[in-house]
Design a protein around this motif. Sequence first.
Motif, PDB file in Angstrom:
ATOM      1  N   ILE A  36       0.826  -1.300  -0.149  1.00  0.00           N
ATOM      2  CA  ILE A  36      -0.173  -0.031   0.001  1.00  0.00           C
ATOM      3  C   ILE A  36       0.728   1.171  -0.006  1.00  0.00           C
ATOM      4  N   ASP A  37       0.579   2.278  -0.642  1.00  0.00           N
ATOM      5  CA  ASP A  37       1.228   3.653  -0.859  1.00  0.00           C
ATOM      6  C   ASP A  37       1.264   4.135   0.666  1.00  0.00           C
ATOM      7  N   ASP A  40      -1.336   6.646   1.130  1.00  0.00           N
ATOM      8  CA  ASP A  40      -2.558   5.853   1.493  1.00  0.00           C
ATOM      9  C   ASP A  40      -2.576   5.635   3.091  1.00  0.00           C
ATOM     10  N   THR A  43      -2.641   8.790   5.134  1.00  0.00           N
ATOM     11  CA  THR A  43      -3.935   9.248   5.169  1.00  0.00           C
ATOM     12  C   THR A  43      -5.061   8.720   6.170  1.00  0.00           C
TER      13      THR A  43
END
Length: 58
Positions: A36-37, A40, A43
């Motif tokens: 996962i980035d 992200d 966030t």
Amino acid sequence: MPAKKLTRFERARLIGARALQLSMGAKPLVKVSDSIDPIDIATMELKQNKIPLDINRG
């Protein structure tokens, strides 16, 4: 005194700073999948109020 809502600039700064920490090897403070980035993850941390950064409006 209740906390003020974050401006879009403060929000972007917090997410960017935390994403940089994560990309440099910091451990995520939320449960994430394998690939996962960092943006992200940052966030998600901000939405769950687990981001370990503060805003100084002084």
